[in-house]
Scaffold this motif. Sequence first.
Motif, PDB file in Angstrom:
ATOM      1  N   ILE A 299       0.830  -1.210   0.000  1.00  0.00           N
ATOM      2  CA  ILE A 299       0.000   0.000   0.000  1.00  0.00           C
ATOM      3  C   ILE A 299       0.861   1.255   0.000  1.00  0.00           C
TER       4      ILE A 299
ATOM      5  N   THR B  87       1.240   5.950   2.260  1.00  0.00           N
ATOM      6  CA  THR B  87      -0.136   5.652   2.684  1.00  0.00           C
ATOM      7  C   THR B  87      -0.166   5.337   4.171  1.00  0.00           C
TER       8      THR B  87
ATOM      9  N   LEU C  61      -7.111   3.284  -0.401  1.00  0.00           N
ATOM     10  CA  LEU C  61      -6.080   2.353  -0.855  1.00  0.00           C
ATOM     11  C   LEU C  61      -5.828   1.260   0.176  1.00  0.00           C
TER      12      LEU C  61
ATOM     13  N   ILE D 241      -5.169   1.507  -7.112  1.00  0.00           N
ATOM     14  CA  ILE D 241      -5.925   2.637  -7.653  1.00  0.00           C
ATOM     15  C   ILE D 241      -5.844   2.649  -9.172  1.00  0.00           C
TER      16      ILE D 241
END
Length: 445
Positions: free
Chosen positions: A313, A317, A353, A420
Amino acid sequence: MLSNLRNHWSPPRVLAAGFAVIIMIGTLLLSLPAASQSGERLPLLDALFTATSATCVTGLVVVDTGTYFSIFGQIVILFMLQLGGLGFMTVATWFTLMMKRRISFRERLILKETMNQNTIEGIVRLIGKVFLYSITIESVAALYFAFRWMDEMPLAKAIYFGVFHAVSIFNNGGFELFGDFRGLTLYVNDSGMNIAAMVLVLLGGMGFIVISDVMEYPRTRKLSLHSKVVLTAISVLTLLGALLIFVFERTNPLTLGPMHAGHQIMASFFHSISLRSAGINTVDVGAMRSATLFLMVILMFIGSAPGSTGGGIKVTTFTLLTAALWSTLRGKESVVLFRRRIPSDDIYRALTLAFIGMIVLLGSTLILLTLQPQPFLMVLFEATSAFGTVGLSMGLTRELVPAGEAIIILLMFTGRVGLITLAFALSPGKGKQLYRHPTGDIVIG
């Protein structure tokens, strides 16, 4: 370059399709009789698995790279590692610039998506730096490895091994040629090899944006907010990971136990850094304790930096979510990092996410558990390793049933392309919302 694509193909679709094309070509080449040392064809699913693992710079393998594949097959893997690490658009852009061709606006948008940038400003200049830095770093590493192995093997083989492992480790690929799925276990006490590999992994995992920022720091005397966050997050995660691995494994007779303190510390740092996305190991991962393996699952899920060769991730993030949690607990309305307020859109994007990543990972693990009669932690570890494009394995990959291989292939592809990007690539498109609903209140907590 890619200008012949139809206009309705968005940059995320071009990016996902480009990786898919490379994987398909690699699958066909690796399934040829010439790709194996025995002259037999590698089953198509195994060839697809290997091609996906190489292009997505993961390192999970169903056959041993060093003993199964011929020189031709290994070179195919080498090229896929390089294309997968740099990104096919990066390589294509460099050749376009070499031919003095103009980079179109559409191609700049695709490059922006490739490098996880927020703007196309300076994107072509960044691509040029990426290619230069990559070739320079890989060349220096290849020379070091070649000199290191000259005493152990013929000169030509030492040079070949040097080039292959420099490309594989810098691109966080995890492929190695030592045979018997050993990784770098032969060099667990070799300080030079360990340090060289750790530096390569860190450079590949921090991202080309950060490398460019750091290289220009002597002139500019400043770092971007992105670089500060990435460098801080990687430093904290590496130190914390190494400390916990050392505490958990220092008395394990199958891993760090037989080593003296200096080598234990070095191995702890090596595996903490490898969890960014490298997939190389100097001790047997399958022999590690459950606490260590669960820690590794967490660090693999976090992954490396945006614009790097790694998956997960991303450390940015994780940092944004941690900062948002801390701000909420303190009753603050704004999330601030390094005296800069973070837009709420970035927080929502990070939350989205992370949440999608958890759903994908847990859902895949649940499916794998129904297909493979193996312990939960082993299945979760393998799935996380694929999603984070790490490549460390407890041995499950070589025992996967065909449906299980397919799940891991999808996880590796998703991890490399990005959640994404893949979501936008598969979506039918978004229209402008012409209205807003009235607000409502929900009790939370």
